[in-house]
Design a protein around this motif. Sequence first.
Motif, mmCIF file in Angstrom:
data_model
loop_
_atom_site.group_PDB
_atom_site.id
_atom_site.type_symbol
_atom_site.label_atom_id
_atom_site.label_comp_id
_atom_site.label_asym_id
_atom_site.label_seq_id
_atom_site.Cartn_x
_atom_site.Cartn_y
_atom_site.Cartn_z
ATOM 1 N N GLN A 73 0.826 -1.217 0.000
ATOM 2 C CA GLN A 73 0.000 0.000 0.000
ATOM 3 C C GLN A 73 0.857 1.263 0.000
ATOM 4 O O GLN A 73 0.601 2.199 -0.745
ATOM 5 C CB GLN A 73 -0.927 -0.002 1.229
ATOM 6 N N ILE A 74 1.903 1.288 0.847
ATOM 7 C CA ILE A 74 2.772 2.470 0.943
ATOM 8 C C ILE A 74 3.550 2.691 -0.354
ATOM 9 O O ILE A 74 3.710 3.814 -0.814
ATOM 10 C CB ILE A 74 3.722 2.338 2.161
ATOM 11 N N LYS A 76 2.638 2.112 -3.238
ATOM 12 C CA LYS A 76 1.758 2.627 -4.302
ATOM 13 C C LYS A 76 1.715 4.157 -4.300
ATOM 14 O O LYS A 76 1.289 4.765 -5.269
ATOM 15 C CB LYS A 76 0.339 2.082 -4.109
ATOM 16 N N ARG A 77 2.133 4.760 -3.177
ATOM 17 C CA ARG A 77 2.118 6.217 -3.113
ATOM 18 C C ARG A 77 3.062 6.793 -4.154
ATOM 19 O O ARG A 77 4.177 6.301 -4.334
ATOM 20 C CB ARG A 77 2.534 6.681 -1.716
ATOM 21 N N PRO A 78 2.654 7.823 -4.860
ATOM 22 C CA PRO A 78 3.516 8.365 -5.917
ATOM 23 C C PRO A 78 4.744 9.064 -5.346
ATOM 24 O O PRO A 78 4.744 9.507 -4.194
ATOM 25 C CB PRO A 78 2.604 9.365 -6.638
ATOM 26 N N ASP A 80 7.276 12.070 -4.705
ATOM 27 C CA ASP A 80 7.004 13.494 -4.524
ATOM 28 C C ASP A 80 8.323 14.269 -4.436
ATOM 29 O O ASP A 80 9.390 13.711 -4.664
ATOM 30 C CB ASP A 80 6.121 13.711 -3.284
ATOM 31 N N ARG A 83 10.475 12.580 -1.763
ATOM 32 C CA ARG A 83 10.803 11.173 -2.012
ATOM 33 C C ARG A 83 10.786 10.934 -3.520
ATOM 34 O O ARG A 83 9.811 10.440 -4.052
ATOM 35 C CB ARG A 83 9.773 10.250 -1.356
ATOM 36 N N GLY A 86 10.029 7.552 -4.618
ATOM 37 C CA GLY A 86 8.791 6.964 -4.115
ATOM 38 C C GLY A 86 9.047 6.234 -2.798
ATOM 39 O O GLY A 86 10.005 6.531 -2.092
ATOM 40 N N TYR A 87 8.192 5.266 -2.493
ATOM 41 C CA TYR A 87 8.244 4.596 -1.189
ATOM 42 C C TYR A 87 8.547 3.103 -1.298
ATOM 43 O O TYR A 87 8.277 2.344 -0.366
ATOM 44 C CB TYR A 87 6.907 4.804 -0.461
#
Length: 318
Positions: A73-74, A76-78, A80, A83, A86-87
């Motif tokens: 889930q983390i 999947k964060r785009p 930025d 970061r 990403g994650y």
Amino acid sequence: MSEHSHSHSHSHQHGMPTDNHSKRLWWALGLTSSFLIIEVIGGLLSQSLALLSDAAHMFTDTAALAIALAAIQIAKRPADQKRTFGYHRFEILAAAFNALLLFAVALYILYEAWLRLAQPTEIKSTAMLVIAVIGLGVNLLAMYLLVGGQQHSLNVRGAYLEVLSDALGSVGVILGALVIMFTGWQWVDSVIAVAIGFWVLPRTWILLRASLNILLEGVPTNVDLDKINTDLSQLEGVQEVHDLHVWALTSGKASLTAHLVIPELDMQQVLVAARELLAHKHQLHHVTLQCEREPCDMAHADTHLFLKSGQRQHVHQH
């Protein structure tokens, strides 16, 4: 004056588990967490350390699955501004934490078994046997759910290894229960508990080592750095390769950066050939190559100095 050409190739490999893997992880998590409660109660009622040892591993199975799902889930964060990668690295932090958790559990079981050998406890072997048989069934089902994804994700592999070791643990508990039933040897329970601990430790070490290699920006195990260096050097027009780095963001997501010295030929032409070579022969798709007419200052430094996080500082001569 030096000319420079930069190219970025951004086709990505699929390092994270897919939604299909995610669904299977949810099922496996539901199974193991439900049975964990049964096994802890059973272990306390039957006074079996082997069952509690198995339950402790079942707890880390559950933690591994929960961590793997959280990582998906983390990740999947785009990306930025803070970061840019990403994650995805969270998956590796989770796998390393999980390995450390397993080490702690194994040490506790060894300590508890040592105390019990000095002062044996009365074991209720029938309850121990019944719960261990159910546990084996649950583990085999969870293994079936996870077997596909373990090749693609270090986190799913961590979860799979734990479910596998737990299944073998359940077999050990079943054998222990049968021995206690027919012989009355209570100490067998502690021996089985210790054996489960020792069985798990080498696999835990392998998972921890793989996680730390990625966290330390190590060259991925499936990548041959010397072969890449040789192949790039042999490309037509390439006089020299330096500042070559290969690291992984997460399992299955390798990146490469390098400087190519191309004195004569058209840089773009060599760049295309280099990218194709790296993609098809070495399965490296996230590539940043810098082309130069003459070697920059980085060429005179230690060419095998691997810089943290793939960050490169270039000082060019003009």
